[in-house]
Design an enzyme around this catalytic site. Structure first.
Site, PDB file in Angstrom:
ATOM      1  N   VAL A   1       8.899  99.995  64.202  1.00  0.00           N
ATOM      2  CA  VAL A   1       7.444 100.104  64.137  1.00  0.00           C
ATOM      3  C   VAL A   1       6.841 100.180  65.535  1.00  0.00           C
ATOM      4  O   VAL A   1       7.440  99.725  66.515  1.00  0.00           O
ATOM      5  CB  VAL A   1       6.811  98.925  63.360  1.00  0.00           C
ATOM      6  N   CYS A   2       5.652 100.770  65.588  1.00  0.00           N
ATOM      7  CA  CYS A   2       4.844 100.784  66.807  1.00  0.00           C
ATOM      8  C   CYS A   2       3.395 100.740  66.351  1.00  0.00           C
ATOM      9  O   CYS A   2       3.125 100.306  65.231  1.00  0.00           O
ATOM     10  CB  CYS A   2       5.159 102.022  67.653  1.00  0.00           C
ATOM     11  N   ALA A   3       2.466 101.196  67.139  1.00  0.00           N
ATOM     12  CA  ALA A   3       1.061 101.152  66.759  1.00  0.00           C
ATOM     13  C   ALA A   3       0.717 102.209  65.715  1.00  0.00           C
ATOM     14  O   ALA A   3       0.027 101.932  64.743  1.00  0.00           O
ATOM     15  CB  ALA A   3       0.177 101.328  67.987  1.00  0.00           C
TER      16      ALA A   3
END
Length: 195
Positions: free
Chosen positions: A69-71
């Protein structure tokens, strides 16, 4: 006979939520972004440190699927590509942490933390400000337009190479660094290996 991948390359927040206990969640944002809010139980392995974390991530992937995951989903997709090149299968969360939170799923935030701007938003702000400054400076003195041209060339290079030098520089700023009480990278690797 080849076995099918443990998780699809891309997974929606609804799918991730339904299968959440199956995943080891790895957040590839900067430590500062991670400290501002993350998926429950996520381990912080910044994108630029994935290669160093490959043995620990390989061990975690052997126990079950990895969810990167990231932003927004852009850096996590890059992370999945890098891990695939290292022989580690992983899925990326479409929409990232922002999409997860918007869908009403829980986000962990340490006491006293405040949400940080995602790196892509920071890059857009700085790049746009520099282009605007170059344009305004060029109105006063013709050589000022070179600043806008250099930023434009940097953005083209970033798009072609799928790297971002400006993001690498911004990640080193104090507000993008981990808080003093944050778990160390080495401790995160140990937890990924042993979990």
């Amino acid at each position: 006979m080849t076995r099918p991948p443990a998780a699809p390359a891309r997974i929606t927040s609804a799918e991730a939520s339904a299968r959440f206990t199956e995943f080891t969640v790895v957040d590839v944002r900067t430590p500062g972004e991670y400290a501002g809010g993350r998926l429950p139980g996520a381990h912080n392995v910044p994108l630029d440190r994935l290669a160093a974390a490959a043995p620990a991530l390989t061990a975690a992937a052997a126990r079950g699927p990895l969810l990167i995951v990231c932003a927004s989903g852009a850096r996590s997709a890059q992370g999945c590509e890098r891990l695939a090149a290292l022989g580690v299968e992983a899925a990326t969360l479409e929409g990232g942490t922002s999409g997860w939170a918007s869908a009403g799923h829980p986000v962990e935030r340490p006491a006293g933390s405040r949400p940080r701007w995602p790196m892509d938003r920071q890059v857009r702000l700085v790049a746009g400000s520099l282009v605007l400054t170059g344009f305004a400076a060029g109105l006063a003195r013709r050589p000022g337009h070179w600043l806008s041209g250099m930023i434009g060339a940097g953005l083209v290079f970033s798009g072609v190479t799928n790297t971002c030098g400006m993001a690498a520089l911004l990640a080193r700023l104090p507000y993008n660094r981990p808080p003093e009480d944050a778990r160390s990278f080495e401790d995160t690797l140990a937890r990924l290996t042993a979990a």
